[in-house]
Design a protein around this motif. Structure first.
Motif, PDB file in Angstrom:
ATOM      1  N   ARG A 122       0.873  -1.187   0.000  1.00  0.00           N
ATOM      2  CA  ARG A 122       0.000   0.000   0.000  1.00  0.00           C
ATOM      3  C   ARG A 122       0.901   1.225   0.000  1.00  0.00           C
ATOM      4  O   ARG A 122       1.789   1.342   0.853  1.00  0.00           O
ATOM      5  N   LEU A 123       0.639   2.088  -0.964  1.00  0.00           N
ATOM      6  CA  LEU A 123       1.488   3.260  -1.182  1.00  0.00           C
ATOM      7  C   LEU A 123       0.581   4.492  -1.227  1.00  0.00           C
ATOM      8  O   LEU A 123      -0.307   4.561  -2.080  1.00  0.00           O
ATOM      9  N   TRP A 124       0.775   5.417  -0.307  1.00  0.00           N
ATOM     10  CA  TRP A 124      -0.057   6.629  -0.270  1.00  0.00           C
ATOM     11  C   TRP A 124       0.806   7.847  -0.541  1.00  0.00           C
ATOM     12  O   TRP A 124       1.884   8.001   0.055  1.00  0.00           O
ATOM     13  N   ASP A 125       0.324   8.722  -1.417  1.00  0.00           N
ATOM     14  CA  ASP A 125       1.035   9.984  -1.632  1.00  0.00           C
ATOM     15  C   ASP A 125       1.124  10.711  -0.291  1.00  0.00           C
ATOM     16  O   ASP A 125       0.125  10.839   0.414  1.00  0.00           O
ATOM     17  N   GLU A 126       2.337  11.167   0.062  1.00  0.00           N
ATOM     18  CA  GLU A 126       2.522  11.718   1.418  1.00  0.00           C
ATOM     19  C   GLU A 126       1.751  13.026   1.636  1.00  0.00           C
ATOM     20  O   GLU A 126       1.400  13.346   2.767  1.00  0.00           O
ATOM     21  N   LYS A 127       1.489  13.751   0.548  1.00  0.00           N
ATOM     22  CA  LYS A 127       0.782  15.032   0.711  1.00  0.00           C
ATOM     23  C   LYS A 127      -0.721  14.875   0.553  1.00  0.00           C
ATOM     24  O   LYS A 127      -1.494  15.274   1.404  1.00  0.00           O
ATOM     25  N   THR A 128      -1.144  14.242  -0.554  1.00  0.00           N
ATOM     26  CA  THR A 128      -2.579  14.177  -0.856  1.00  0.00           C
ATOM     27  C   THR A 128      -3.242  12.934  -0.237  1.00  0.00           C
ATOM     28  O   THR A 128      -4.462  12.848  -0.202  1.00  0.00           O
ATOM     29  N   HIS A 129      -2.400  11.983   0.211  1.00  0.00           N
ATOM     30  CA  HIS A 129      -2.876  10.685   0.732  1.00  0.00           C
ATOM     31  C   HIS A 129      -3.602   9.864  -0.326  1.00  0.00           C
ATOM     32  O   HIS A 129      -4.309   8.900  -0.006  1.00  0.00           O
ATOM     33  N   GLU A 130      -3.430  10.249  -1.574  1.00  0.00           N
ATOM     34  CA  GLU A 130      -4.020   9.484  -2.676  1.00  0.00           C
ATOM     35  C   GLU A 130      -3.429   8.069  -2.684  1.00  0.00           C
ATOM     36  O   GLU A 130      -2.225   7.896  -2.453  1.00  0.00           O
ATOM     37  N   LYS A 131      -4.276   7.076  -2.942  1.00  0.00           N
ATOM     38  CA  LYS A 131      -3.811   5.685  -2.978  1.00  0.00           C
ATOM     39  C   LYS A 131      -3.176   5.403  -4.335  1.00  0.00           C
ATOM     40  O   LYS A 131      -3.809   5.615  -5.373  1.00  0.00           O
ATOM     41  N   LEU A 132      -1.937   4.899  -4.304  1.00  0.00           N
ATOM     42  CA  LEU A 132      -1.197   4.626  -5.544  1.00  0.00           C
ATOM     43  C   LEU A 132      -0.901   3.127  -5.633  1.00  0.00           C
ATOM     44  O   LEU A 132       0.230   2.723  -5.903  1.00  0.00           O
ATOM     45  N   ASP A 133      -1.912   2.312  -5.410  1.00  0.00           N
ATOM     46  CA  ASP A 133      -1.686   0.867  -5.317  1.00  0.00           C
ATOM     47  C   ASP A 133      -2.960   0.112  -5.671  1.00  0.00           C
ATOM     48  O   ASP A 133      -3.955   0.706  -6.073  1.00  0.00           O
TER      49      ASP A 133
END
Ligand code: TMP
Ligand code: ASP
Length: 237
Positions: A200-211
């Motif tokens: 599980r990978l979340w953009d650190e700023k937007t918390h968008e899920k990249l997974d």
């Protein structure tokens, strides 16, 4: 290296024999499944991305002292790896609450832990990969005490390294799953893949899920998310 007969087909990869008995070729597919295969789909270009991302990360881990099965990339989707017998444990490390952890313990997603957690599942699709602990793994003779300790040590080391690689590209490493294998002499090495399918990978700023949660939860933009992680990792701007 010559690719020969197919030995095995899994949900996301196929494995082929080679002319070397100690090596096999892994071929990544675009097929995606979730919830123990109940949900099926394809993610265009996933095979290429997961192949390249796994190889990129395994090489960096190897350089940092974690032994892996990686040998060489053959093509966009195919990679030569050392032949291993897989230890039938899914090793899951978590830094932030999400997924089955949040569900099982009745907590929200996004709680940052003071220290990472480790858990094992018994890799057995018929049983739905049940959770187990070290003593269960020993009782079932899935691995020896020494192997379990080695696997845990490597998994925590991989976490520290992977967290760092992801932080450099503005991504929080929430959790991930690893698999380990035994070489013919018994040496334990990191095997399988490390990709948005298994992390599980979340953009650190937007918390968008990249997974793969984008696929599991029908959030859309699955291909774009996988591409985005790859683009950031390899610095193609
Ligand atoms: P979970 O929260 O569903 O237990 O998943 C934890 C991590 O393990 C998450 O990053 C996704 C990954 N994972 C796999 O790679 N394969 C699996 O079969 C499952 C259930 C999870
Ligand atoms: N790939 C796994 C399956 O199909 C689960 C998952 O990643 O969610 O069961």
């Amino acid at each position: 290296m010559e690719k020969r007969e197919q030995l095995y087909e899994g949900k996301a990869k196929k494995v082929f024999a080679t002319d070397d008995p100690e090596k096999v070729v892994v071929s990544y597919k675009d097929d995606a499944t979730a919830f123990n295969g109940e949900k099926k789909g394809t993610i265009a270009g996933k095979g290429v991305i997961n192949n390249k991302m796994t190889n990129h990360l395994m090489q960096r881990l190897e350089q940092a002292g974690v032994p892996t099965h990686y040998v060489e990339q053959l093509s966009d989707t195919d990679t030569v790896v050392k032949k291993v017998s897989i230890v039938p444990l899914e090793v899951i490390i978590r830094n932030i609450s999400a997924g089955s952890f949040a569900k099982r313990y009745g907590v929200e997603e996004g709680i940052v832990f003071d220290a990472p957690t480790v858990e094992f599942s018994y890799k057995n699709d018929d049983l739905g990969d049940p959770l187990l602990n070290d003593t269960h793994a020993l009782a079932l003779k899935l691995a020896t005490k020494e192997e379990i300790q080695q696997i845990k040590d490597y998994a925590f080391r991989v976490n520290e390294l992977l967290k760092g690689f992801m932080k450099e590209i503005g991504i929080d490493l929430v959790d991930f799953k690893l698999e380990f294998g035994r070489l013919s002499d018994g040496t334990i090495v990191l095997a399988d893949e490390i990709s948005p399918d298994t992390c599980r990978l979340w953009d650190e700023k937007t918390h968008e899920k990249l997974d793969k949660d984008r696929f599991r939860r029908d959030l859309g933009g699955v291909e774009d998310a996988y591409q985005e992680v790859m683009r950031r990792l390899t610095g193609d701007k």
